[in-house]
Design a protein around this motif. Structure first.
Motif, PDB file in Angstrom:
ATOM      1  N   SER A  18      57.396 -19.458  73.736  1.00 18.84           N
ATOM      2  CA  SER A  18      58.395 -20.493  73.984  1.00 18.84           C
ATOM      3  C   SER A  18      59.417 -20.008  75.004  1.00 18.84           C
ATOM      4  CB  SER A  18      59.127 -20.854  72.693  1.00 18.84           C
ATOM      5  OG  SER A  18      60.155 -21.793  72.939  1.00 18.84           O
ATOM      6  N   GLU A  19      59.884 -20.914  75.819  1.00 20.82           N
ATOM      7  CA  GLU A  19      61.001 -20.613  76.713  1.00 20.82           C
ATOM      8  C   GLU A  19      62.337 -20.875  76.017  1.00 20.82           C
ATOM      9  OE1 GLU A  19      60.558 -22.699  80.415  1.00 20.82           O
ATOM     10  OE2 GLU A  19      58.549 -21.866  80.765  1.00 20.82           O
ATOM     11  N   ALA A  20      62.312 -21.602  74.899  1.00 20.26           N
ATOM     12  CA  ALA A  20      63.551 -21.994  74.220  1.00 20.26           C
ATOM     13  C   ALA A  20      63.761 -21.327  72.867  1.00 20.26           C
ATOM     14  CB  ALA A  20      63.572 -23.513  74.044  1.00 20.26           C
ATOM     15  N   VAL A  21      62.672 -20.992  72.179  1.00 24.55           N
ATOM     16  CA  VAL A  21      62.756 -20.446  70.828  1.00 24.55           C
ATOM     17  C   VAL A  21      62.409 -18.964  70.882  1.00 24.55           C
ATOM     18  CG1 VAL A  21      61.916 -20.655  68.458  1.00 24.55           C
ATOM     19  CG2 VAL A  21      62.057 -22.694  69.914  1.00 24.55           C
ATOM     20  N   THR A  22      63.296 -18.110  70.385  1.00 25.05           N
ATOM     21  CA  THR A  22      63.071 -16.670  70.445  1.00 25.05           C
ATOM     22  C   THR A  22      62.083 -16.215  69.373  1.00 25.05           C
ATOM     23  OG1 THR A  22      64.830 -16.093  68.884  1.00 25.05           O
ATOM     24  CG2 THR A  22      65.461 -16.309  71.223  1.00 25.05           C
ATOM     25  N   ALA A  23      61.560 -15.024  69.549  1.00 28.13           N
ATOM     26  CA  ALA A  23      60.645 -14.450  68.553  1.00 28.13           C
ATOM     27  C   ALA A  23      61.350 -14.298  67.207  1.00 28.13           C
ATOM     28  CB  ALA A  23      60.111 -13.104  69.039  1.00 28.13           C
ATOM     29  N   GLU A  24      62.623 -13.957  67.221  1.00 25.11           N
ATOM     30  CA  GLU A  24      63.379 -13.828  65.970  1.00 25.11           C
ATOM     31  C   GLU A  24      63.483 -15.168  65.259  1.00 25.11           C
ATOM     32  OE1 GLU A  24      64.542 -12.650  68.971  1.00 25.11           O
ATOM     33  OE2 GLU A  24      64.132 -10.535  68.594  1.00 25.11           O
ATOM     34  N   GLN A  25      63.699 -16.237  66.014  1.00 20.23           N
ATOM     35  CA  GLN A  25      63.765 -17.569  65.417  1.00 20.23           C
ATOM     36  C   GLN A  25      62.399 -17.991  64.870  1.00 20.23           C
ATOM     37  OE1 GLN A  25      65.400 -19.343  68.979  1.00 20.23           O
ATOM     38  NE2 GLN A  25      67.396 -19.674  67.993  1.00 20.23           N
ATOM     39  N   ILE A  26      61.338 -17.631  65.580  1.00 23.16           N
ATOM     40  CA  ILE A  26      59.986 -17.936  65.097  1.00 23.16           C
ATOM     41  C   ILE A  26      59.736 -17.213  63.786  1.00 23.16           C
ATOM     42  CG2 ILE A  26      57.525 -17.593  65.570  1.00 23.16           C
ATOM     43  CD1 ILE A  26      58.226 -18.143  68.571  1.00 23.16           C
ATOM     44  N   THR A  27      60.088 -15.930  63.728  1.00 22.24           N
ATOM     45  CA  THR A  27      59.920 -15.149  62.504  1.00 22.24           C
ATOM     46  C   THR A  27      60.658 -15.805  61.350  1.00 22.24           C
ATOM     47  OG1 THR A  27      59.648 -13.087  63.730  1.00 22.24           O
ATOM     48  CG2 THR A  27      60.342 -12.900  61.430  1.00 22.24           C
ATOM     49  N   GLU A  28      61.881 -16.241  61.593  1.00 22.98           N
ATOM     50  CA  GLU A  28      62.683 -16.890  60.555  1.00 22.98           C
ATOM     51  C   GLU A  28      62.026 -18.180  60.080  1.00 22.98           C
ATOM     52  OE1 GLU A  28      66.901 -19.093  60.654  1.00 22.98           O
ATOM     53  OE2 GLU A  28      66.987 -16.955  61.168  1.00 22.98           O
ATOM     54  N   ARG A  29      61.524 -18.981  61.025  1.00 27.50           N
ATOM     55  CA  ARG A  29      60.901 -20.265  60.667  1.00 27.50           C
ATOM     56  C   ARG A  29      59.586 -20.081  59.918  1.00 27.50           C
ATOM     57  NH1 ARG A  29      62.002 -24.794  64.016  1.00 27.50           N
ATOM     58  NH2 ARG A  29      60.579 -25.898  62.631  1.00 27.50           N
ATOM     59  N   LEU A  30      58.818 -19.033  60.297  1.00 29.02           N
ATOM     60  CA  LEU A  30      57.520 -18.820  59.658  1.00 29.02           C
ATOM     61  C   LEU A  30      57.628 -18.060  58.350  1.00 29.02           C
ATOM     62  CD1 LEU A  30      55.219 -17.790  62.657  1.00 29.02           C
ATOM     63  CD2 LEU A  30      55.618 -20.069  61.703  1.00 29.02           C
ATOM     64  N   GLY A  31      58.686 -17.247  58.201  1.00 29.31           N
ATOM     65  CA  GLY A  31      58.779 -16.372  57.046  1.00 29.31           C
ATOM     66  C   GLY A  31      57.718 -15.287  57.090  1.00 29.31           C
ATOM     67  N   LEU A  32      57.300 -14.924  58.294  1.00 22.73           N
ATOM     68  CA  LEU A  32      56.226 -13.961  58.514  1.00 22.73           C
ATOM     69  C   LEU A  32      56.587 -13.095  59.708  1.00 22.73           C
ATOM     70  CD1 LEU A  32      53.280 -13.134  57.772  1.00 22.73           C
ATOM     71  CD2 LEU A  32      52.523 -14.892  59.387  1.00 22.73           C
ATOM     72  N   GLY A  33      56.493 -11.777  59.532  1.00 25.46           N
ATOM     73  CA  GLY A  33      56.822 -10.857  60.611  1.00 25.46           C
ATOM     74  C   GLY A  33      55.684 -10.665  61.590  1.00 25.46           C
ATOM     75  N   PRO A  34      55.996 -10.486  62.876  1.00 28.51           N
ATOM     76  CA  PRO A  34      54.977 -10.277  63.900  1.00 28.51           C
ATOM     77  C   PRO A  34      54.591  -8.805  64.024  1.00 28.51           C
ATOM     78  CG  PRO A  34      57.119 -10.331  64.920  1.00 28.51           C
ATOM     79  CD  PRO A  34      57.337 -10.586  63.436  1.00 28.51           C
ATOM     80  N   ASP A  35      53.480  -8.565  64.702  1.00 27.59           N
ATOM     81  CA  ASP A  35      53.098  -7.199  65.074  1.00 27.59           C
ATOM     82  C   ASP A  35      53.691  -6.807  66.413  1.00 27.59           C
ATOM     83  OD1 ASP A  35      51.505  -6.895  62.790  1.00 27.59           O
ATOM     84  OD2 ASP A  35      49.789  -7.820  63.791  1.00 27.59           O
ATOM     85  N   ARG A  36      53.942  -7.814  67.250  1.00 24.14           N
ATOM     86  CA  ARG A  36      54.494  -7.552  68.586  1.00 24.14           C
ATOM     87  C   ARG A  36      55.312  -8.763  69.019  1.00 24.14           C
ATOM     88  NH1 ARG A  36      50.402  -5.972  73.236  1.00 24.14           N
ATOM     89  NH2 ARG A  36      50.337  -4.076  71.997  1.00 24.14           N
ATOM     90  N   THR A  37      56.393  -8.499  69.728  1.00 30.92           N
ATOM     91  CA  THR A  37      57.201  -9.569  70.308  1.00 30.92           C
ATOM     92  C   THR A  37      57.528  -9.211  71.758  1.00 30.92           C
ATOM     93  OG1 THR A  37      59.321  -8.598  69.656  1.00 30.92           O
ATOM     94  CG2 THR A  37      58.294 -10.145  68.095  1.00 30.92           C
TER      95      THR A  37
END
Length: 147
Positions: A18-37
């Motif tokens: 996303s150009e508008a939504v950060t990886a941190e915001q995605i993590t918060e919305r999904l309730g799931l941590g990434p392997d890479r951002t």
């Protein structure tokens, strides 16, 4: 004529960008941590923005058939499928499954060249509004094993 089988290195990941939504915001919305951002523009902003978007990824880089890696990745993202779809439907986030294979890789292994996704996996990807992408690269032929 080339010798068979090719040595191949392959990996798979599920991504959100996303150009508008950060990886941190995605993590918060999904309730799931990434392997890479990745943070949009963190490597450079001129002449072009690199990376071009914020990225969030779940990855599998275990040696093995690429379809088995896809199964691993999709099993991890499946519990958050509805949240992924909500992000995608919001219009600011794209999602996809990426499968990458590098042929003639001297560090690769010998694996079957074909791959497939099951009907359930395709339905899951469609439910999330995700695309399927595949990159394949070939180097020189010196990495082929001899028989």
């Amino acid at each position: 004529m080339m010798d068979w089988p090719w040595k191949v290195r392959q990996y798979c990941y599920f991504w959100l960008a996303s150009e508008a939504v950060t990886a941190e915001q995605i993590t918060e919305r999904l309730g799931l941590g990434p392997d890479r951002t990745a943070v949009m523009g963190s490597r450079r902003t001129s002449p072009g923005v690199v990376p071009a978007a914020h990225r969030w990824e779940i990855r599998c880089e275990t040696h093995g058939p690429i379809d088995e890696q896809a199964s691993t990745v999709l099993a991890r993202i499946a519990p958050a499928a509805d949240q992924v779809r909500a992000l995608v439907d919001g219009g600011d986030v794209e999602a996809g499954l990426m499968m990458v294979r590098r042929f003639d890789d001297p560090d690769g292994g010998h694996h079957a060249m074909g791959w497939w996704l099951t009907r359930e996996q395709i339905q899951l990807l469609a439910r999330m509004g995700a695309s399927v992408e595949s990159d394949e690269y070939a180097g020189d032929s010196t990495a082929h094993s001899s028989r």
